[in-house]
Design a protein around this motif. Structure first.
Motif, short mmCIF file in Angstrom:
data_model
loop_
_atom_site.label_atom_id
_atom_site.label_comp_id
_atom_site.label_asym_id
_atom_site.label_seq_id
_atom_site.Cartn_x
_atom_site.Cartn_y
_atom_site.Cartn_z
N LEU A 57 0.81 -1.22 0.00
CA LEU A 57 0.00 0.00 0.00
C LEU A 57 0.85 1.28 0.00
O LEU A 57 0.58 2.18 -0.80
CB LEU A 57 -0.96 -0.01 1.19
N PRO A 58 1.89 1.40 0.83
CA PRO A 58 2.69 2.63 0.77
C PRO A 58 3.36 2.83 -0.59
O PRO A 58 3.45 3.97 -1.07
CB PRO A 58 3.75 2.42 1.87
N ALA A 59 3.80 1.77 -1.21
CA ALA A 59 4.45 1.90 -2.52
C ALA A 59 3.44 2.37 -3.56
O ALA A 59 3.77 3.19 -4.43
CB ALA A 59 5.06 0.56 -2.94
N ARG A 60 2.21 1.89 -3.49
CA ARG A 60 1.19 2.32 -4.44
C ARG A 60 0.82 3.78 -4.22
O ARG A 60 0.58 4.52 -5.17
CB ARG A 60 -0.05 1.45 -4.31
N VAL A 61 0.79 4.20 -2.96
CA VAL A 61 0.45 5.60 -2.67
C VAL A 61 1.56 6.52 -3.14
O VAL A 61 1.30 7.59 -3.72
CB VAL A 61 0.19 5.78 -1.15
N LEU A 62 2.82 6.12 -2.95
CA LEU A 62 3.93 6.96 -3.37
C LEU A 62 4.03 7.07 -4.89
O LEU A 62 4.45 8.08 -5.42
CB LEU A 62 5.25 6.41 -2.82
N GLY A 87 1.50 7.16 -6.83
CA GLY A 87 0.39 7.96 -7.29
C GLY A 87 -0.73 7.15 -7.89
O GLY A 87 -1.63 7.69 -8.53
N ARG A 88 -0.70 5.84 -7.71
CA ARG A 88 -1.80 5.01 -8.23
C ARG A 88 -2.98 5.10 -7.27
O ARG A 88 -2.80 5.19 -6.05
CB ARG A 88 -1.39 3.56 -8.35
N PRO A 89 -4.18 5.01 -7.82
CA PRO A 89 -5.33 4.99 -6.92
C PRO A 89 -5.38 3.70 -6.12
O PRO A 89 -5.00 2.64 -6.60
CB PRO A 89 -6.54 5.10 -7.87
N VAL A 90 -5.82 3.80 -4.91
CA VAL A 90 -5.85 2.64 -4.01
C VAL A 90 -7.04 1.79 -4.24
O VAL A 90 -8.02 1.95 -4.69
CB VAL A 90 -5.82 3.11 -2.54
#
Length: 65
Positions: free
Chosen positions: A55-60, A62-65
């Motif tokens: 989850l942190p890598a996806r947020v960094l 810029g992908r939608p969660v």
């Protein structure tokens, strides 16, 4: 159809083994059912943990969660 023919061959040539297999199959299936449920649960927990750790890598990125 082929499975049915194989069962018929087994019944003709070795009927005690065929009858034993027919009787034991549901019992073995019932005994293995808890192991399948544990496998499904462990798989779900690993998928959840993998998603949680990524989850942190996806947020960094810029992908939608």
């Amino acid at each position: 159809m082929a499975a049915f023919l194989l069962w018929l061959l087994l019944l003709v040539f070795c009927w005690p083994l065929a009858l034993l297999a027919l009787v034991l199959y549901p019992i073995v299936w019932l005994l293995l059912l808890p192991l399948r449920l544990v496998g499904i649960t462990v798989s779900a927990v690993f998928a959840f943990l993998g998603t949680l750790l990524m989850l942190p890598a996806r947020v960094l990125r810029g992908r939608p969660v």
